[in-house]
Design an enzyme around this catalytic site. Sequence first.
Site, PDB file in Angstrom:
ATOM      1  N   ASP A 183     -13.067 -61.442  14.493  1.00 27.93           N
ATOM      2  CA  ASP A 183     -14.365 -60.786  14.340  1.00 27.93           C
ATOM      3  C   ASP A 183     -15.486 -61.650  14.922  1.00 27.93           C
ATOM      4  OD1 ASP A 183     -16.114 -58.834  13.575  1.00 27.93           O
ATOM      5  OD2 ASP A 183     -16.181 -59.403  11.457  1.00 27.93           O
ATOM      6  N   GLY A 184     -16.546 -60.985  15.354  1.00 28.49           N
ATOM      7  CA  GLY A 184     -17.771 -61.697  15.742  1.00 28.49           C
ATOM      8  C   GLY A 184     -18.014 -61.796  17.238  1.00 28.49           C
ATOM      9  N   TRP A 211     -21.632 -62.955  18.799  1.00 26.45           N
ATOM     10  CA  TRP A 211     -21.575 -64.203  19.559  1.00 26.45           C
ATOM     11  C   TRP A 211     -22.275 -64.021  20.914  1.00 26.45           C
ATOM     12  CZ3 TRP A 211     -19.616 -65.810  24.245  1.00 26.45           C
ATOM     13  CH2 TRP A 211     -19.416 -67.194  24.411  1.00 26.45           C
ATOM     14  N   HIS A 215     -16.218 -60.088  24.107  1.00 28.12           N
ATOM     15  CA  HIS A 215     -14.805 -59.666  24.126  1.00 28.12           C
ATOM     16  C   HIS A 215     -14.031 -60.426  25.215  1.00 28.12           C
ATOM     17  CE1 HIS A 215     -15.826 -56.735  21.193  1.00 28.12           C
ATOM     18  NE2 HIS A 215     -16.455 -55.913  21.996  1.00 28.12           N
ATOM     19  N   SER A 232      -9.322 -51.318  15.842  1.00 24.54           N
ATOM     20  CA  SER A 232      -9.030 -50.542  14.631  1.00 24.54           C
ATOM     21  C   SER A 232      -9.241 -49.058  14.898  1.00 24.54           C
ATOM     22  CB  SER A 232      -9.941 -50.988  13.488  1.00 24.54           C
ATOM     23  OG  SER A 232     -11.263 -50.541  13.724  1.00 24.54           O
ATOM     24  N   TRP A 242     -12.994 -46.575  17.210  1.00 25.94           N
ATOM     25  CA  TRP A 242     -13.257 -45.444  18.121  1.00 25.94           C
ATOM     26  C   TRP A 242     -14.678 -44.922  17.937  1.00 25.94           C
ATOM     27  CZ3 TRP A 242      -9.997 -44.932  21.961  1.00 25.94           C
ATOM     28  CH2 TRP A 242      -8.637 -45.204  21.774  1.00 25.94           C
ATOM     29  N   ARG A 285     -17.340 -46.620  17.956  1.00 26.90           N
ATOM     30  CA  ARG A 285     -18.314 -47.430  18.714  1.00 26.90           C
ATOM     31  C   ARG A 285     -18.822 -46.648  19.935  1.00 26.90           C
ATOM     32  NH1 ARG A 285     -16.956 -53.787  18.442  1.00 26.90           N
ATOM     33  NH2 ARG A 285     -16.778 -53.813  16.189  1.00 26.90           N
ATOM     34  N   LEU A 289       8.069 -66.232  20.190  1.00 30.16           N
ATOM     35  CA  LEU A 289       6.937 -65.752  19.385  1.00 30.16           C
ATOM     36  C   LEU A 289       6.863 -64.230  19.493  1.00 30.16           C
ATOM     37  CD1 LEU A 289       4.153 -66.451  17.844  1.00 30.16           C
ATOM     38  CD2 LEU A 289       3.104 -66.080  20.073  1.00 30.16           C
ATOM     39  N   SER A 305     -10.985 -54.891   5.829  1.00 26.63           N
ATOM     40  CA  SER A 305     -11.229 -53.828   6.820  1.00 26.63           C
ATOM     41  C   SER A 305      -9.978 -53.036   7.216  1.00 26.63           C
ATOM     42  CB  SER A 305     -11.885 -54.418   8.079  1.00 26.63           C
ATOM     43  OG  SER A 305     -13.105 -55.024   7.751  1.00 26.63           O
ATOM     44  N   GLU A 308      -2.105 -65.794   1.660  1.00 29.62           N
ATOM     45  CA  GLU A 308      -3.289 -66.628   1.448  1.00 29.62           C
ATOM     46  C   GLU A 308      -4.345 -66.160   2.446  1.00 29.62           C
ATOM     47  OE1 GLU A 308      -3.734 -68.846  -0.893  1.00 29.62           O
ATOM     48  OE2 GLU A 308      -1.681 -68.675  -1.640  1.00 29.62           O
TER      49      GLU A 308
HETATM   50  C1  FPP Z   1     -14.439 -57.862  16.819  1.00 24.82           C
HETATM   51  O1  FPP Z   1     -15.689 -58.313  17.245  1.00 24.82           O
HETATM   52  C2  FPP Z   1     -13.536 -57.733  17.952  1.00 24.82           C
HETATM   53  C3  FPP Z   1     -13.034 -56.558  18.400  1.00 24.82           C
HETATM   54  C4  FPP Z   1     -13.331 -55.245  17.787  1.00 24.82           C
HETATM   55  C5  FPP Z   1     -12.175 -56.498  19.578  1.00 24.82           C
HETATM   56  C6  FPP Z   1     -11.273 -57.661  19.737  1.00 24.82           C
HETATM   57  C7  FPP Z   1     -10.558 -57.489  21.011  1.00 24.82           C
HETATM   58  C8  FPP Z   1     -10.418 -58.453  21.939  1.00 24.82           C
HETATM   59  C9  FPP Z   1     -10.860 -59.850  21.778  1.00 24.82           C
HETATM   60  C10 FPP Z   1      -9.694 -58.114  23.187  1.00 24.82           C
HETATM   61  C11 FPP Z   1      -8.272 -58.037  22.802  1.00 24.82           C
HETATM   62  C12 FPP Z   1      -7.371 -58.154  23.934  1.00 24.82           C
HETATM   63  C13 FPP Z   1      -6.036 -58.170  23.757  1.00 24.82           C
HETATM   64  C14 FPP Z   1      -5.175 -58.323  24.927  1.00 24.82           C
HETATM   65  C15 FPP Z   1      -5.401 -58.040  22.433  1.00 24.82           C
HETATM   66  P1  FPP Z   1     -16.918 -57.330  17.097  1.00 24.82           P
HETATM   67  O2  FPP Z   1     -17.126 -56.611  18.363  1.00 24.82           O
HETATM   68  O3  FPP Z   1     -16.696 -56.459  15.890  1.00 24.82           O
HETATM   69  O4  FPP Z   1     -18.057 -58.340  16.850  1.00 24.82           O
HETATM   70  P2  FPP Z   1     -19.340 -58.121  15.926  1.00 24.82           P
HETATM   71  O5  FPP Z   1     -18.832 -58.030  14.518  1.00 24.82           O
HETATM   72  O6  FPP Z   1     -20.119 -59.357  16.167  1.00 24.82           O
HETATM   73  O7  FPP Z   1     -20.003 -56.873  16.390  1.00 24.82           O
END
Ligand code: FPP
Length: 248
Positions: free
Chosen positions: A21-22, A26, A38, A66, A70, A72, A132, A195, A206
């Site tokens: 998250d974040g 960021w 992202h 999640s 969708w 967003r 993995l 969430s 944990e």
């Molecule tokens: C949460 O931050 C992050 C996401 C909803 C997307 C995470 C996805 C990626 C990092 C790309 C994944 C790629 C692969 C190959 C798995 P946010 O957008 O909710 O941040 P915020 O809470 O600051 O708005």
Amino acid sequence: MDNFQNLNNNNIPSHIAIIMDGNGRWAVERGKKRFFGHLEGVRVIKKIVESSIKIKIKYLTLFAFSKENWKRPKKEVNLLMKLIISTIKKNQNHFLKNKIKINIIGSVSDLPKDSQEAIDQMVEVTKNNKVLTLTLALSYSARDEIVDAINNIIEMKKNGNIEPITDKILSNHLQTANLPDPELLIRTSGEKRISNFLLWQIAFSELYFSEKKWPDFDEEELYMAIFEYQKRERRFGKTTAQINNETI
Ligand code: FPP
């Protein structure tokens, strides 16, 4: 502190799940578009996958998108989908070379057709890898997963199955049936929520909440989370004396 040195190698969790998250915040804090967060997030995923292999974690599960995501703005959703799929495709050699098995949970059928094909192909070519298992949760909702499992069990019942439903039977109908439950769940960015992620599977996990936003998460912080996990006593409802095999 060099956290790697401080880890007990005999007590590394076999399965770590992460709510990344974040990213958006960021990027905005740096005067950039959310998507930049992202992009940085993908760079961090690669580092954390490498670190996980280094310390012999067997299962890493990442909440990448999640069911609720969708909702967003369409533009962010489209860019995220493109990023996820292009990252998966671009890293095929990396997955093969490092023996990473790609596994997907979530409603993959919600994704665009070409994305589904790319995912199916990656799952197929990496299916025999054993170092993995990297599970990506895409269009994932834990409640939907549990409801689907119950509906599948009801179908089984209609076909004459009279076995009583147990914890194990329900687990076996989840999309995570082939994964152990995570010993450790990490969420970044200071938020303290689950969430709708792996609700059934984290019953005894944990929880570690990191203040770092996902693009700032690094190997050191991963080790810190594991270090914290190792300090905790996992009692599963028992007493400390029972855990230590002491007579009382
Ligand atoms: C949460 O931050 C992050 C996401 C909803 C997307 C995470 C996805 C990626 C990092 C790309 C994944 C790629 C692969 C190959 C798995 P946010 O957008 O909710 O941040 P915020 O809470 O600051 O708005």
